[in-house]
Motif scaffolding. Structure first.
Motif, PDB file in Angstrom:
ATOM      1  N   THR A  19       0.855  -1.182   0.000  1.00 33.84           N
ATOM      2  CA  THR A  19       0.000   0.000   0.000  1.00 33.84           C
ATOM      3  C   THR A  19       0.889   1.229   0.000  1.00 33.84           C
ATOM      4  OG1 THR A  19      -1.740  -1.147   1.225  1.00 33.84           O
ATOM      5  CG2 THR A  19      -1.801   1.253   1.260  1.00 33.84           C
ATOM      6  N   GLY A  42      -7.283  -4.979 -12.407  1.00 33.27           N
ATOM      7  CA  GLY A  42      -6.781  -3.721 -11.886  1.00 33.27           C
ATOM      8  C   GLY A  42      -6.418  -2.774 -13.010  1.00 33.27           C
ATOM      9  N   SER A  68      -6.774  -1.300  -5.526  1.00 29.95           N
ATOM     10  CA  SER A  68      -7.696  -0.599  -4.634  1.00 29.95           C
ATOM     11  C   SER A  68      -7.234   0.835  -4.433  1.00 29.95           C
ATOM     12  CB  SER A  68      -7.801  -1.303  -3.276  1.00 29.95           C
ATOM     13  OG  SER A  68      -6.596  -1.180  -2.545  1.00 29.95           O
ATOM     14  N   SER A  71      -8.833   1.665   0.110  1.00 24.23           N
ATOM     15  CA  SER A  71      -9.371   0.374   0.573  1.00 24.23           C
ATOM     16  C   SER A  71     -10.612  -0.090  -0.174  1.00 24.23           C
ATOM     17  CB  SER A  71      -9.662   0.411   2.077  1.00 24.23           C
ATOM     18  OG  SER A  71      -8.480   0.700   2.792  1.00 24.23           O
ATOM     19  N   VAL A  72     -10.921   0.535  -1.311  1.00 24.98           N
ATOM     20  CA  VAL A  72     -12.061   0.121  -2.135  1.00 24.98           C
ATOM     21  C   VAL A  72     -11.510  -0.464  -3.434  1.00 24.98           C
ATOM     22  CG1 VAL A  72     -14.139   0.870  -3.361  1.00 24.98           C
ATOM     23  CG2 VAL A  72     -13.548   1.893  -1.153  1.00 24.98           C
ATOM     24  N   GLU A  73     -11.903  -1.683  -3.767  1.00 30.49           N
ATOM     25  CA  GLU A  73     -11.415  -2.341  -4.974  1.00 30.49           C
ATOM     26  C   GLU A  73     -11.814  -1.562  -6.221  1.00 30.49           C
ATOM     27  OE1 GLU A  73     -12.231  -6.510  -7.242  1.00 30.49           O
ATOM     28  OE2 GLU A  73     -11.933  -6.624  -5.077  1.00 30.49           O
ATOM     29  N   ARG A  75     -11.436  -1.563 -10.700  1.00 28.45           N
ATOM     30  CA  ARG A  75     -11.150  -2.384 -11.880  1.00 28.45           C
ATOM     31  C   ARG A  75     -11.041  -1.555 -13.158  1.00 28.45           C
ATOM     32  NH1 ARG A  75     -11.013  -7.597 -10.947  1.00 28.45           N
ATOM     33  NH2 ARG A  75     -12.159  -8.493  -9.233  1.00 28.45           N
ATOM     34  N   ARG A  83     -12.250   7.579  -7.025  1.00 30.73           N
ATOM     35  CA  ARG A  83     -11.760   7.318  -5.660  1.00 30.73           C
ATOM     36  C   ARG A  83     -10.561   8.182  -5.296  1.00 30.73           C
ATOM     37  NH1 ARG A  83     -15.899   5.036  -3.384  1.00 30.73           N
ATOM     38  NH2 ARG A  83     -16.619   3.223  -4.517  1.00 30.73           N
TER      39      ARG A  83
END
Length: 145
Positions: A19, A42, A68, A71-73, A75, A83
């Motif tokens: 992270t 991703g 992510s 902390s939110v996935e 794609r 985000r």
């Protein structure tokens, strides 16, 4: 692990997954461009721009795969953009946490050389740069002064 890609000099690569915390707000943008490649879960970082928090952190690299944001996935490029926005407005400092699974620099380079980058990614390059700026209350992008 060592990485050498194109004109990049050889460097030590960090361990994956990891992270990365990037601070933005006063600097407006993170300084990243993105790509989507079929069969990759991703969004791939296709460019890290000089003078912005991502480059200054020395922790984000060409080819890193973001899975992510905060902390939110994610794609898609659009999900990363949504985000990553600074919500506090001018003069605030915020943190964006990028969850990075791996580095696919070689695969991204090959993909770009073949000219098969997703059409949606090509169309979004201009909006990526603008979307990582603060947004006005009416939803339009505003360039930093």
């Amino acid at each position: 692990v060592r990485l050498t890609v194109g004109s990049m000099k050889e460097m030590d690569m960090p361990e994956y997954p990891r992270t990365v915390r990037l601070y933005h707000g006063k600097l407006f943008k993170l300084g990243l461009s993105f790509a989507e490649i079929p069969d990759v879960d991703g969004v791939i970082i296709s460019e890290v721009h000089d003078g912005y928090p991502a480059k200054q952190s020395q922790a984000v690299f060409f080819g890193d795969v973001i899975f992510s944001v905060n902390s939110v996935e994610v794609r898609t490029i659009q999900e990363v953009l949504e985000r990553s926005k600074c919500l506090g407005g001018r003069g605030t400092d915020e943190v964006v946490e990028l969850g990075i699974t791996q580095n696919l620099a070689a695969k991204l380079s090959d993909f770009q050389k073949q000219g098969k980058q997703e059409t949606t990614s090509q169309k979004m390059v201009g909006s990526i740069i603008r979307s990582l700026s603060f947004t006005k209350k009416n939803g339009g992008a505003r360039r930093p002064s």
